[in-house]
Design a protein around this motif. Sequence first.
Motif, PDB file in Angstrom:
ATOM      1  N   ASP A 104     -37.107  -6.088 -31.993  1.00 59.69           N
ATOM      2  CA  ASP A 104     -36.258  -5.683 -30.879  1.00 59.69           C
ATOM      3  C   ASP A 104     -36.416  -4.185 -30.622  1.00 59.69           C
ATOM      4  N   SER A 144     -32.575  -3.192 -39.739  1.00 59.29           N
ATOM      5  CA  SER A 144     -32.646  -4.607 -39.359  1.00 59.29           C
ATOM      6  C   SER A 144     -31.242  -5.188 -39.413  1.00 59.29           C
ATOM      7  N   ASP A 145     -30.990  -6.189 -38.562  1.00 61.20           N
ATOM      8  CA  ASP A 145     -29.650  -6.772 -38.548  1.00 61.20           C
ATOM      9  C   ASP A 145     -29.583  -8.007 -39.448  1.00 61.20           C
ATOM     10  N   LYS A 151     -34.682  -3.630 -35.578  1.00 55.53           N
ATOM     11  CA  LYS A 151     -33.993  -2.979 -34.461  1.00 55.53           C
ATOM     12  C   LYS A 151     -34.524  -1.579 -34.134  1.00 55.53           C
TER      13      LYS A 151
END
Length: 263
Positions: A104, A144-145, A151
């Motif tokens: 993303d 990162s999520d 991200k």
Amino acid sequence: MLLAIDAGNTNIVFALVAIDGEMRTIRARWRIATDPRRTADEYAVWLSQLLALEGYERGDVEGVIIATVVPRALHNLEVLATKYFRTTPLIAGRAPVEWGMTLDIDEPGSLGADRAVNTIAAHALHPGDLIVIDFGTAATFDVSDYTGAYKGGIIAPGINLSLDALVTAAAKLPRIAIEAPATTSVVGRNTVDQMHIGIYWGYVAMIEGLVARLKAQVGRPVKVIATGGLATMFETHTAVFDHIEPDLTIQGLAMLWQRAHID
């Protein structure tokens, strides 16, 4: 046995990994300075001797996987795998070992292989929202999520680069070792002490400050994972790390290799 190769800007790490189900055990690891001119034959002579010292031989290697941020080094590493280990190497990020996670970010193709591999391994080992800090030639902070999606992050000069720049630009400053100062005082009494304070405590302050800003932006509980050769040097002087994973990139490469063979 898997030969995992992590080709960075400063060093190339070769690791011999035994894989048994979900168990990935690093049997041996070796490091050599990155030089794109080094041939497959040179790698083979060096590696064959090191394998023998550990009680292994080239025939024990059943697979090879490579991650590199130095495109010019890749060809000779591929030749090493095919000529001397009789196997077609997997290249991290290429079929059949694509990342398998959402990128993303604005320019997914620009993400370094080591950063992607670190994110994959960190998420497998520590689920949830993560900040992964890798202390290499550059210091990278990767976010990162909880779904594992990448991200974005931060790229900062590595501590050795910072010291090199300081010494190169200031004629009277000596070259010093990268180490923690003898005391926690931040008032240096001589030039060398002042340099140690500026490099070490300045770097700790950068780490803590950037992590605090990243956590505030994520807005949820975040675990901080550190990797890279210098991670342990900072561990005793900051509470910012939740976990240190010194072999995160190698673990990630082994996971990618397993994924390709399971699929």
